[in-house]
Design an enzyme around this catalytic site. Structure first.
Site, PDB file in Angstrom:
ATOM      1  N   MET A 134       3.063  -2.432   5.166  1.00 51.61           N
ATOM      2  CA  MET A 134       1.623  -2.464   5.402  1.00 51.61           C
ATOM      3  C   MET A 134       1.281  -2.949   6.813  1.00 51.61           C
ATOM      4  O   MET A 134       0.135  -3.276   7.092  1.00 51.61           O
ATOM      5  CB  MET A 134       0.952  -3.351   4.363  1.00 51.61           C
ATOM      6  CG  MET A 134       1.107  -2.852   2.924  1.00 51.61           C
ATOM      7  SD  MET A 134       0.182  -1.354   2.588  1.00 51.61           S
ATOM      8  CE  MET A 134      -1.458  -2.035   2.354  1.00 51.61           C
ATOM      9  N   ALA A 135       2.290  -3.012   7.688  1.00 57.39           N
ATOM     10  CA  ALA A 135       2.000  -3.332   9.088  1.00 57.39           C
ATOM     11  C   ALA A 135       1.076  -2.263   9.655  1.00 57.39           C
ATOM     12  O   ALA A 135       1.242  -1.078   9.400  1.00 57.39           O
ATOM     13  CB  ALA A 135       3.289  -3.389   9.894  1.00 57.39           C
TER      14      ALA A 135
ATOM     15  N   CYS B 166      10.777  -4.671   3.781  1.00 56.63           N
ATOM     16  CA  CYS B 166      10.297  -3.532   4.559  1.00 56.63           C
ATOM     17  C   CYS B 166      11.397  -2.476   4.683  1.00 56.63           C
ATOM     18  O   CYS B 166      12.504  -2.778   5.135  1.00 56.63           O
ATOM     19  CB  CYS B 166       9.848  -3.970   5.945  1.00 56.63           C
ATOM     20  SG  CYS B 166       9.263  -2.592   6.969  1.00 56.63           S
TER      21      CYS B 166
ATOM     22  N   LYS C 148       9.832 -11.813  -0.057  1.00 57.70           N
ATOM     23  CA  LYS C 148       9.552 -10.450  -0.555  1.00 57.70           C
ATOM     24  C   LYS C 148      10.818  -9.628  -0.376  1.00 57.70           C
ATOM     25  O   LYS C 148      11.402  -9.604   0.701  1.00 57.70           O
ATOM     26  CB  LYS C 148       8.401  -9.832   0.245  1.00 57.70           C
ATOM     27  CG  LYS C 148       8.180  -8.321   0.009  1.00 57.70           C
ATOM     28  CD  LYS C 148       7.499  -8.049  -1.301  1.00 57.70           C
ATOM     29  CE  LYS C 148       7.372  -6.549  -1.569  1.00 57.70           C
ATOM     30  NZ  LYS C 148       6.514  -5.838  -0.617  1.00 57.70           N
TER      31      LYS C 148
ATOM     32  N   GLY D  71       4.886  -2.357  -6.731  1.00 57.95           N
ATOM     33  CA  GLY D  71       5.356  -0.983  -6.697  1.00 57.95           C
ATOM     34  C   GLY D  71       4.604  -0.073  -7.650  1.00 57.95           C
ATOM     35  O   GLY D  71       4.652  -0.253  -8.870  1.00 57.95           O
TER      36      GLY D  71
ATOM     37  N   ARG E  58      -0.284  -0.202  -1.069  1.00 58.73           N
ATOM     38  CA  ARG E  58      -0.840   1.086  -0.638  1.00 58.73           C
ATOM     39  C   ARG E  58      -2.032   1.534  -1.472  1.00 58.73           C
ATOM     40  O   ARG E  58      -2.912   2.231  -0.970  1.00 58.73           O
ATOM     41  CB  ARG E  58       0.258   2.152  -0.666  1.00 58.73           C
ATOM     42  CG  ARG E  58       1.338   1.963   0.402  1.00 58.73           C
ATOM     43  CD  ARG E  58       2.483   2.948   0.200  1.00 58.73           C
ATOM     44  NE  ARG E  58       3.180   2.685  -1.051  1.00 58.73           N
ATOM     45  CZ  ARG E  58       3.875   3.595  -1.721  1.00 58.73           C
ATOM     46  NH1 ARG E  58       3.934   4.838  -1.274  1.00 58.73           N
ATOM     47  NH2 ARG E  58       4.499   3.279  -2.842  1.00 58.73           N
TER      48      ARG E  58
END
Length: 334
Positions: free
Chosen positions: A1-2, A84, A126, A188, A212
């Site tokens: 989400m960067a 990530c 995470k 997820g 997302r």
């Protein structure tokens, strides 16, 4: 989400029901701390707590230094990124690539915990289920992280090899939860209130993380919270409310970035809000040609005012795609 979960977006999500929001991934490289990009990612001006900063890197000492640096600048929680899947991150052995080197991963976790302990700042982690299908080591790493002082673990139900392809699986998250005493968060493919309920039941997790699915639909947090509390669905937002929220989001976005970058980086957010609404794709293509913030806001207001003439509320997640398809069919028939 960067590139997405900057301060304006985090504040919006918190206003709309998110109980907790973590910063964009901040590098542990000291030579990049003073760059404009990193300073924006670490900007928490006016943000309600708790302030959680996510750090990424490949060297234990650098990660420890980055933790101290961010605590000095207001971080109340330090989150280690071991999830990530982006190639530019994993190619440098950061993010989920660390799961392939358990010894290095734990050296980093230990160093960060030791750096944060004197300040009484908790450390969270995470991760993914593993590096690949044949090497799902989330349980092993989660146990080791808990043993050295990590206070919460979030697991995304995919391997690094999957990226965001395929479906998330929740058995590994359930196994992590069963193995730990500290809180475990499931992540997820949580896109609806029903899916949130089902994932909580399947994993036994203490909470869920949504990423997302909040892009262009940040009120998902209050919808999920309402459904979990009552078993009933909250009415989707009025078009007039979405107009207000989006315009406020844009002005906050412009305040963080300059005019040139702000207008261009706002395009993705506008596209996510409107892409599946009637005429949304056509509007997005036209909006992407605008290079002035005033014109961008005016165009958004005009589009939503026109939409408000035909509907009172934005469709819920399950209704959006069918509505957009129906609009496209009418256009083709015309």
């Amino acid at each position: 989400m960067a590139g997405v979960t900057d301060r304006p977006f985090r504040q919006l999500c918190k206003r709309l029901g998110a109980g907790y929001a973590v910063s964009e991934m901040v590098t542990s490289r000291r030579d990049l701390w003073d760059t404009l990009k990193t300073s924006r990612r670490a900007n928490h001006d006016g943000e309600p707590g708790p302030i959680a900063v996510q750090i990424a890197g490949t060297e234990a000492q650098m990660m420890a230094d980055a933790a101290r640096y961010n605590i000095d600048r207001g971080a109340q929680i330090i989150d280690i990124n071991m999830g990530c899947p982006a190639k530019k991150v994993c190619n440098k052995w950061a993010g989920s690539a660390l799961m392939q080197d358990e010894q290095l991963a734990m050296e980093i976790v230990q160093a960060v915990v030791d750096a944060c302990a004197p300040r009484n700042v908790p450390v969270t982690l995470k991760m993914r289920t593993g590096w690949c299908q044949a090497e799902k080591n989330a349980v092993v790493l989660a146990r080791a992280a808990e043993a050295v002082g990590v206070q919460m673990v979030t697991v995304h139900g995919r391997t690094r090899e999957q990226g965001y392809k395929g479906a998330a699986e929740y058995d590994t998250i359930a196994a992590v939860k069963a193995a730990l005493k500290i809180p475990v968060v499931a992540n997820g493919d949580i896109t609806t209130p029903e899916k949130a309920r089902d994932v909580l039941q399947a994993t036994g997790a203490d909470a869920i993380m949504i990423g997302r699915a909040a892009q262009g639909y940040p009120w998902i947090f209050r919808e999920v919270a309402h459904f979990l509390a009552t078993g009933t669905h909250l009415a989707p937002p009025l078009v007039s409310e979405v107009k207000r929220l989006l315009v406020e989001h844009l002005h906050d976005h412009y305040s963080l970035y300059d005019e040139f970058i702000g207008v261009r980086s706002a395009r993705k957010h506008i596209g996510w809000y409107l892409r599946e609404l009637p005429g949304g794709e056509d509007f997005r293509r036209q909006m992407n040609l605008l290079e002035d913030s005033g014109a961008q806001v005016a165009a958004v207001e005009q589009y939503l005012d026109g939409l408000n003439e035909n509907m009172d509320r934005i469709p819920s997640r399950g209704q959006v795609s069918s509505l957009a398809r129906g609009h496209d069919m009418m256009e083709m028939a015309a």
